[in-house]
Design a protein around this motif. Sequence first.
Motif, PDB file in Angstrom:
ATOM      1  N   ASN A   2      -7.545  -7.080   0.522  1.00  8.73           N
ATOM      2  CA  ASN A   2      -7.704  -6.890   1.966  1.00  8.73           C
ATOM      3  C   ASN A   2      -9.083  -7.360   2.427  1.00  8.73           C
ATOM      4  O   ASN A   2      -9.210  -7.988   3.489  1.00  8.73           O
ATOM      5  N   ASP A   3     -10.109  -7.051   1.610  1.00  8.87           N
ATOM      6  CA  ASP A   3     -11.450  -7.554   1.935  1.00  8.87           C
ATOM      7  C   ASP A   3     -11.485  -9.082   1.848  1.00  8.87           C
ATOM      8  O   ASP A   3     -12.169  -9.740   2.656  1.00  8.87           O
ATOM      9  N   CYS A  26       0.849  -1.192   0.000  1.00  8.43           N
ATOM     10  CA  CYS A  26       0.000   0.000   0.000  1.00  8.43           C
ATOM     11  C   CYS A  26       0.886   1.244   0.000  1.00  8.43           C
ATOM     12  O   CYS A  26       1.973   1.239   0.581  1.00  8.43           O
ATOM     13  N   ASN A  81      -7.131  -3.240  -2.112  1.00 14.59           N
ATOM     14  CA  ASN A  81      -8.298  -3.118  -1.223  1.00 14.59           C
ATOM     15  C   ASN A  81      -9.182  -4.356  -1.294  1.00 14.59           C
ATOM     16  O   ASN A  81      -9.673  -4.852  -0.268  1.00 14.59           O
ATOM     17  N   GLU A  82      -9.403  -4.844  -2.508  1.00 12.67           N
ATOM     18  CA  GLU A  82     -10.213  -6.057  -2.656  1.00 12.67           C
ATOM     19  C   GLU A  82      -9.518  -7.244  -1.998  1.00 12.67           C
ATOM     20  O   GLU A  82     -10.166  -8.096  -1.370  1.00 12.67           O
ATOM     21  N   TYR A 108      -4.180  -0.243  -6.540  1.00 10.62           N
ATOM     22  CA  TYR A 108      -4.620   0.032  -5.174  1.00 10.62           C
ATOM     23  C   TYR A 108      -6.019  -0.542  -4.929  1.00 10.62           C
ATOM     24  O   TYR A 108      -6.328  -1.012  -3.825  1.00 10.62           O
ATOM     25  N   SER A 109      -6.873  -0.520  -5.964  1.00  9.12           N
ATOM     26  CA  SER A 109      -8.194  -1.139  -5.826  1.00  9.12           C
ATOM     27  C   SER A 109      -8.067  -2.645  -5.628  1.00  9.12           C
ATOM     28  O   SER A 109      -8.785  -3.242  -4.820  1.00  9.12           O
TER      29      SER A 109
END
Length: 590
Positions: free
Chosen positions: A79-80, A54, A76-77, A72-73
């Motif tokens: 991380n989810d 990140c 994030n995905e 970066y998206s």
Amino acid sequence: MSWGTDLWDQFENLDKHTQWGIDFLERYAKFVKERLEIEQTYAKQLRNLVKKYCPKRSKDEEPRFTSCLSFYSILNELNDYAGQREVVAEEMGHRVYGELMRYSQDLKAERKHHLQEGRKAQQYLDQCWKQMDNSKKRFERECREAEKSQIVFEKLDNDINATKSEVEKAKSQLYLRTHMADESKNEYAAQLQNFNGEQWKHFNVAIPQIFKNLQDMDERRTVKLGETYRSFAEVERKVIPIISKCLEGMVTAAKNVDERRDSALVVESFKSGFEPPGDFPFEDFSQNIQRTGSDGTIGTPKNDTGKPDPKHTIGKAKNKLWLFGKKPKLPPPIPPPPLPSFASAHFQVERIAHCLNEIRTVKSKIPSFRGLKRGAPNLEDLSHLPPEQRRKKLQQRIDELSRELQKEMDQRDALNKMKDVYEKNPQMGDPSSLQPKISETICNMEKLRSEIHKNETWLSEVEGKQGSRGDRRPSGDVNHHAPHGRESPEGSYTDDPSQEHRSPPQPDPHEFDDEFEDDDPLPAIGHCKALYSFDGSNEGTLVMKEDEMLYVIEEDKGDGWTRVRKQGGEEGYVPTSYVEITMEKHSKGP
């Protein structure tokens, strides 16, 4: 099939089987525990991976390229996705492993209870058998003693030499032994009947019931294993839709990569706003040569139409490699003619001055990018940046200051409303306690307005220069004279190290001409009283002292500034929140 009827004599084997069943359940629970530990470790490693990649810079410094934003998206995905793996681990720990361990403890307690009942029943049956066996042995012993007494009696009764007392004694002994044999017989019969009854109860009632309970317990264990197998799969299935959305988000992020937009962002990020350097003019050093009629064409090209010689131009272009090539060099000095005329010498000086000025202009623009590379000092007015970048940074700064100003205005309004509430309801609070906070907020608002005004001045200066630069085209006219200063048009790097960065720009002296140099003074539309002192350090503002009376000549137009006039005729802007205004319809200024 029932364990109680079919396995009536398999107590030990059932004991071993039920213990194996509990061991198997605990083994499966251990498997689930290791699985959820794997999920937890996997989720932790994924989160560490996302954290590692990140961006660690602030949002303003992050790249805006679609490839970076998509990456970066994806982070994030991911991380989810790691969060969903944690959900799987948590649900497995709660719904499967925890439930299995609690059920295992219950099974152990229930099994222990049933086996204890079975052992007690077996012990009671063994006790009945021992009592029956003892009575049997006593009956057998008494019968043998009675037989012996009978033989002795018959022998004495047939002996003529035996006395009558001996015969009577033997007879009484026989009678006693016979009686005891009869009693032991009756006791043996009773004990045998009791044992047979208890044995029937044991193998037809007690043991079947105990074994049935063990069978029910084992079947419930099997059902529980099936339920936990299903829960194990349901936990995984429950997160599949969310995981699918995460994967769809990654695919969407991949589709959002736009190479043309990234290219446009590169242009937007690094565009300087400078114009490319103009063509070098042709320098004719043969003006002072005295020609004769026969050699009038010497040194004059055939295509003398005002255009430079192509060969000469190509030779010049080899040494001028624009922004990333060699610096343009000064032309080699030409020795002056023996006896130049005054007009020719003056013309030649102008030529050389023009060429030197053009070269300085190109040199001042080229190293300005080098100055950015090596980290130029961050001036407040951002004059160290190229015009385009400076305009964008100033606009961003103005937007941020405007947002902060809006927050302060909202806070002021909230404090004023609270003050009104306190004034109407004194029991809720002291209105004067809010005045310091209101004053602080107003000061912050004025500081922000001052900063916005200052940055807007710099922005208008940049936009004005860019507009004038767009209208101006580079000219190759030999009569064009540039100023002899060392500073580049945008105050960037120059040859003189002491002048590498210019001082912050000064506001245009004619910026407020339209407002403050009218022929007739504006009429006063009211008067005001200064609530606070104001230093008026910015251009166009007016210094005032606390409690000073001023004339209002122009109302606040929504920007927080009111135009006023002093008693001596001096005009300027003051913060609206610093004065108490009273409007008068027909008042006139001095």
